[in-house]
Design an enzyme around this catalytic site. Structure first.
Site, PDB file in Angstrom:
ATOM      1  N   ARG A 177       0.850  -1.190   0.000  1.00 51.17           N
ATOM      2  CA  ARG A 177       0.000   0.000   0.000  1.00 51.17           C
ATOM      3  C   ARG A 177       0.879   1.231   0.000  1.00 51.17           C
ATOM      4  NH1 ARG A 177      -4.309  -0.388   4.778  1.00 51.17           N
ATOM      5  NH2 ARG A 177      -4.757   1.681   3.940  1.00 51.17           N
ATOM      6  N   ASP A 229       1.347   5.193  -0.011  1.00 56.02           N
ATOM      7  CA  ASP A 229       0.511   6.269   0.509  1.00 56.02           C
ATOM      8  C   ASP A 229       0.288   7.358  -0.535  1.00 56.02           C
ATOM      9  OD1 ASP A 229       0.243   5.069   3.002  1.00 56.02           O
ATOM     10  OD2 ASP A 229       2.024   6.062   3.818  1.00 56.02           O
ATOM     11  N   ARG A 260       9.569   6.744   5.464  1.00 60.13           N
ATOM     12  CA  ARG A 260       9.505   8.193   5.673  1.00 60.13           C
ATOM     13  C   ARG A 260       9.853   8.564   7.113  1.00 60.13           C
ATOM     14  NH1 ARG A 260       3.683   9.330   3.511  1.00 60.13           N
ATOM     15  NH2 ARG A 260       4.126  11.462   4.234  1.00 60.13           N
TER      16      ARG A 260
END
Length: 250
Positions: A52, A54, A199
């Site tokens: 997934r 973002d 991140r």
């Protein structure tokens, strides 16, 4: 003919999309792909992605699997140009691969790699594709800190809270900053990644590079298993999924 499973390889610019996974009231890569493939094959196609990404995150290599009924394999394998004609320009289908009926794009992946791009001067051609950092960074120290990631497996401190994962353990096999013209690129590879992990790692290593924390502080943050101790998540625009590895794909 019976139902047959395939992998589709993609690349996409995530700037305009709310991530990969279908969600209400937002345009996603998966939604666009499923719609295009359903039109092309004239049956409902539902893909399942290798992960997934973002909102705003890009992919130069992404895999999804799908099942299709009563369609000749040769036609499916040669459907790339037709599917691309139906996809937005920011999403490109690269290849379709016939796989075993139990092959799984997410659970069969043995490793993934990401790159994160930083540039140091305002550049309109890097808008939404790299993160502008105006501070001077100590790259040598950042690389020394990045090596410490190899000594740990529990990365709870870099994960979004309340995720539906059974474990926050990952094995990181590569983590390095390399200088580029006018910037840096950080490459990280692991057997799996947690939500928002790359991140958050970047945000914490940037703090090392700015001199806000040292390597011992970096280690204590990991050992704390506390997300609030780590740095802020950096902007999505610089992050790219670049490699997904499977035991049965070259």
């Amino acid at each position: 003919m019976s139902k047959k499973r395939y992998f589709i390889q993609l690349a996409y610019d995530g700037s305009l999309y709310h991530g990969w996974q279908i969600q209400p009231n937002a345009i996603t890569v998966q939604e666009c792909l499923d719609k295009a493939m359903s039109i092309y094959f004239r049956q409902t196609i539902e893909t399942l992605g290798c992960g997934r990404t973002d909102t705003g995150v890009h992919a130069t290599e992404f895999f999804a699997h799908f099942d299709i009924e009563d369609v000749a394999e040769e036609w499916v394998l040669n459907a790339i140009s037709g599917i691309n004609a139906l996809l937005p320009y920011q999403i490109a289908a690269k290849k379709i691969i016939a796989v075993a009926d139990d092959a799984h794009a997410r659970f069969d992946a043995t490793a993934r790699a990401y790159k994160y791009y930083i540039h140091f001067e305002k550049d309109p051609f890097k808008l939404n594709r790299s993160w502008l950092v105006k501070d001077k960074l100590d790259v040598v120290l950042m690389n020394e800190a990045a090596k410490e990631l190899f000594n740990y497996q529990d990365f709870s401190c870099f994960s979004k809270s309340n995720t539906q994962t059974f474990t926050n353990n990952c094995t990181i096999s590569k983590a390095i900053f390399e200088e580029t013209e006018g910037g840096l690129v950080f490459t990280i590879k692991a057997d799996r990644f947690l939500r928002n992990m790359v991140r958050a790692i970047m945000g914490t290593l940037i703090r090392v590079g700015k001199g806000e924390i040292d390597i011992e502080d970096f280690k204590k943050i990991i050992e704390s298993k506390n997300r609030s101790k780590a740095g802020q998540s950096v902007a999505a625009c610089g992050l790219y999924l670049v490699r997904v590895e499977y035991p049965y794909l070259g």
